[in-house]
Every structure is written in structure tokens, then in C-alpha cells.
Design an enzyme around this catalytic site. Structure first.
Site, short mmCIF file in Angstrom:
data_model
loop_
_atom_site.label_atom_id
_atom_site.label_comp_id
_atom_site.label_asym_id
_atom_site.label_seq_id
_atom_site.Cartn_x
_atom_site.Cartn_y
_atom_site.Cartn_z
N ASP A 106 -37.18 -25.97 -36.20
CA ASP A 106 -37.01 -24.71 -35.91
C ASP A 106 -38.60 -23.95 -35.31
OD1 ASP A 106 -34.26 -24.15 -35.94
OD2 ASP A 106 -34.48 -23.72 -38.09
N ARG A 279 -28.67 -16.20 -40.28
CA ARG A 279 -29.49 -17.18 -40.60
C ARG A 279 -30.97 -16.26 -40.76
NH1 ARG A 279 -32.49 -21.01 -35.98
NH2 ARG A 279 -34.74 -19.88 -36.61
C1 OGA Z 1 -30.30 -23.23 -36.66
C2 OGA Z 1 -29.65 -24.28 -36.32
C3 OGA Z 1 -27.59 -25.25 -36.47
C4 OGA Z 1 -26.15 -24.99 -36.45
O1 OGA Z 1 -29.82 -22.00 -36.84
O2 OGA Z 1 -31.62 -23.18 -36.58
O3 OGA Z 1 -30.06 -25.13 -35.52
O4 OGA Z 1 -25.26 -26.01 -36.69
N1 OGA Z 1 -28.20 -24.28 -36.33
O5 OGA Z 1 -25.73 -23.64 -36.11
MN MN Z 2 -32.24 -24.78 -36.05
#
Ligand code: OGA
Ligand code: MN
Length: 288
Positions: A106, A279
Site C-alpha cells: 500500500d 479500511r
Molecule cells: C487494500 C487492498 C484488497 C482487497 O485495501 O489495500 O488491497 O481484497 N484490498 O480488497
Molecule cells: Mn492494498
């Protein structure tokens, strides 16, 4: 009751039980979780029920939170929450429809990539009893350690360019573009230079940082050589022995250490199959 940490078989991940993330945790339990996060890189908590405020409080045990540059996908009342979702409201995406179609770390396109992220699953797609939209994490530390010594030597001192534009270009090439970057977002994310191999600020473990989503090329190598070496490293990092595949259930919280890992979202679902996660993202340091 103290949290119970049980490593998942393989190179990465642990499940944590006997903990309710909607409740405040005492200093001892927090330390248990921080230590487990540093040791196992990915922590999986099942059967949680948390509000946005509780997700934020829990996330702050691990560091400072940052607000994602893709501001159109932020939670309206809680901008420190990035909404990851394919759901549409009035024809608009309520969140980022795919947060990780390519293997990535990320925010590795920023000079200070995030230290870690935490996802809380609210709706998860399924078809005929099979859960879709899995996420895979790879230990790039285990991958680095498994490289033959001459290869590790070859990588020493090499740097590469990383950019968010790379991801958007790839999405466009693959016909998976959901939105163009705004000029302001482009200005906020000029390409950056990072080492190919970085050292973890806490554990001291080395790991491979170059990733398919954000790395454009290795500095100082002819184009073809750079492409070949990158492809070789990516294929190596994502070998099954270095990975953990998470099959989501609503109520799961998965947090990861973004330094020694890469991850991939499996985009094998589409509306009316809905996927919704919240998130949070922890600030990190410049890779060295
Ligand atoms: C994130 C990501 C993966 C997903 O939120 O950084 O990569 O499966 N998510 O949603
Ligand atoms: Mn990610």
C-alpha cells in the site's frame, strides 16, 4: 481473557482469538497484538462487530492514521476510513471498487509508504456457497531470505521508480479502469525512488519492495534487463510457499504489516454480488 495468537501454517500470518475489538484493550493486550503484528505480518480476527469509531480506536493502537489520496472513496463522516466496495449509489461508486487488482504494497508510490492497513469486512460476495473476492498476502521477507546469496548481492544498493500512475496505466491497458486520476491527485503523487530491498524498522528483517502495481523500472539498468529482473522478483515473491490466502467472512478484521508484505485482491465477482469493507491506513517511514 488474553488474546490467543496462533500462527497460520506457512511463512506468514496468525489468527487471533479471545479478543473483542469493540472493547478498549489494556496495555498488555495491545502489546501482545503489536508484537504479533511485527512477528507474523498478517493478523486475522474473526466474528467482530465494530462501528467506524471502534475501528478507528483499534487502529490507533498501532500508530497514526493517514487519509488516502483517492479522496472520492473516503467514508463521509470518517475520512480516515477508506471505503473498499463495488457497490453503486446513484450510479457512483461508494468506494474504491478494486483496491488491489495487482500485487502491491500500500502506497509504495509515496515517499513514505504506509506502515500497515486494517480491513474490516461488512459484505462479502459469494456464489453457490463459494466465497468470492479473496485476498492473498505474500511475505516478501521470507521471499528475500529464500533468494540465493548471489541474487541478494545483485540487489544490494539498487533502487527503482514507483508511481500510482503505473497502476492506473495498467488498469487502462487491462480494460479495468474505473476512474481516471485527477490532476490534483497526479500532482500529489509524483513518481518516487525507493530501494528494491528494504529493512524493517522494528524487526530488522530485509524484504523485497518492488511490486507489480507500482514499480515502473529499476534505475541504472537497460529497459529489458530491468523488466526481466522485476518479473523474476515478482514471480518469486508470490510463490505459494510465501503466501496466505484469506477467505473473507463478514465480521473479519485483517491487519497487515505493509513493510514485509505484498497483497493481491482477487477480482472474481461483480454486481449484484456486493463487497464492502472499511479500511484504515497507518503512516509509515521512508524505506531504507
Ligand atoms: C487494500 C487492498 C484488497 C482487497 O485495501 O489495500 O488491497 O481484497 N484490498 O480488497
Ligand atoms: Mn492494498
Amino acid at each position: 481473557m488474553a488474546p490467543i495468537v496462533e500462527p497460520i501454517d506457512g511463512a506468514i500470518g496468525a489468527t487471533v482469538t479471545a479478543v473483542d475489538l469493540s472493547q478498549e484493550l489494556d496495555a498488555t493486550d495491545r502489546k501482545t497484538l503489536v508484537d504479533a503484528w511485527n512477528e507474523h505480518s498478517v493478523l486475522v480476527f474473526r466474528d467482530q462487530k465494530i462501528t467506524p469509531d471502534e475501528l478507528l480506536s483499534f487502529s490507533r493502537y498501532f500508530g497514526n492514521l493517514e487519509t488516502h489520496v483517492l479522496e472520492q472513496y473516503l467514508h463521509r463522516e470518517h475520512p480516515e476510513i477508506l471505503v473498499v466496495s463495488n457497490i453503486l449509489k446513484d450510479g457512483e461508486n461508494i468506494g474504491i471498487p478494486d483496491a488491489g487488482r495487482y500485487w502491491h504494497t500500500d502506497l509504495s508510490y509515496l515517499s513514505e509508504p504506509s506502515r500497515g492497513s486494517i480491513l474490516y469486512a461488512i459484505e462479502i460476495p459469494e456464489e453457490g456457497g463459494e466465497t468470492l473476492g479473496n485476498t492473498i498476502w505474500a511475505s516478501t521477507a521470507a521471499a528475500y531470505e529464500a533468494l540465493p546469496k548471489p541474487k541478494r548481492k545483485q540487489l544490494e544498493g539498487l533502487t527503482a521508480e514507483y508511481s500510482l500512475g503505473n497502476r492506473f496505466n495498467k488498469l487502462a491497458e487491462d480494460g479495468a479502469q474505473h476512474q481516471k486520476m485527477s490532476e490534483a491527485q497526479k500532482d500529489l503523487t509524483p513518481p518516487v525512488t525507493h530501494p528494491i530491498v528494504r529493512t524493517h524498522p522494528i524487526t530488522g528483517r530485509k524484504s523485497i519492495l518492488v511490486n507489480e502495481g507500482h514499480t515502473t523500472h529499476i534505475h541504472g539498468l537497460p529497459e529489458e534487463e530491468s523488466r526481466t529482473l522485476l518479473a523474476e522478483l515478482w514471480a518469486h515473491c508470490t510463490k505459494p510457499e510465501f503466501t496466505y490466502r484469506h477467505v473473507w467472512q463478514p465480521g473479519d478484521v485483517v491487519m497487515w504489516d505493509n513493510v514485509p508484505t505484498q497483497h493481491l485482491a482477487i477480482c472474481d465477482y461483480a454486481l449484484p454480488q456486493r463487497r464492502l469493507l472499511h479500511r484504515t491506513t497507518l503512516t509509515g517511514e521512508r524505506p531504507v
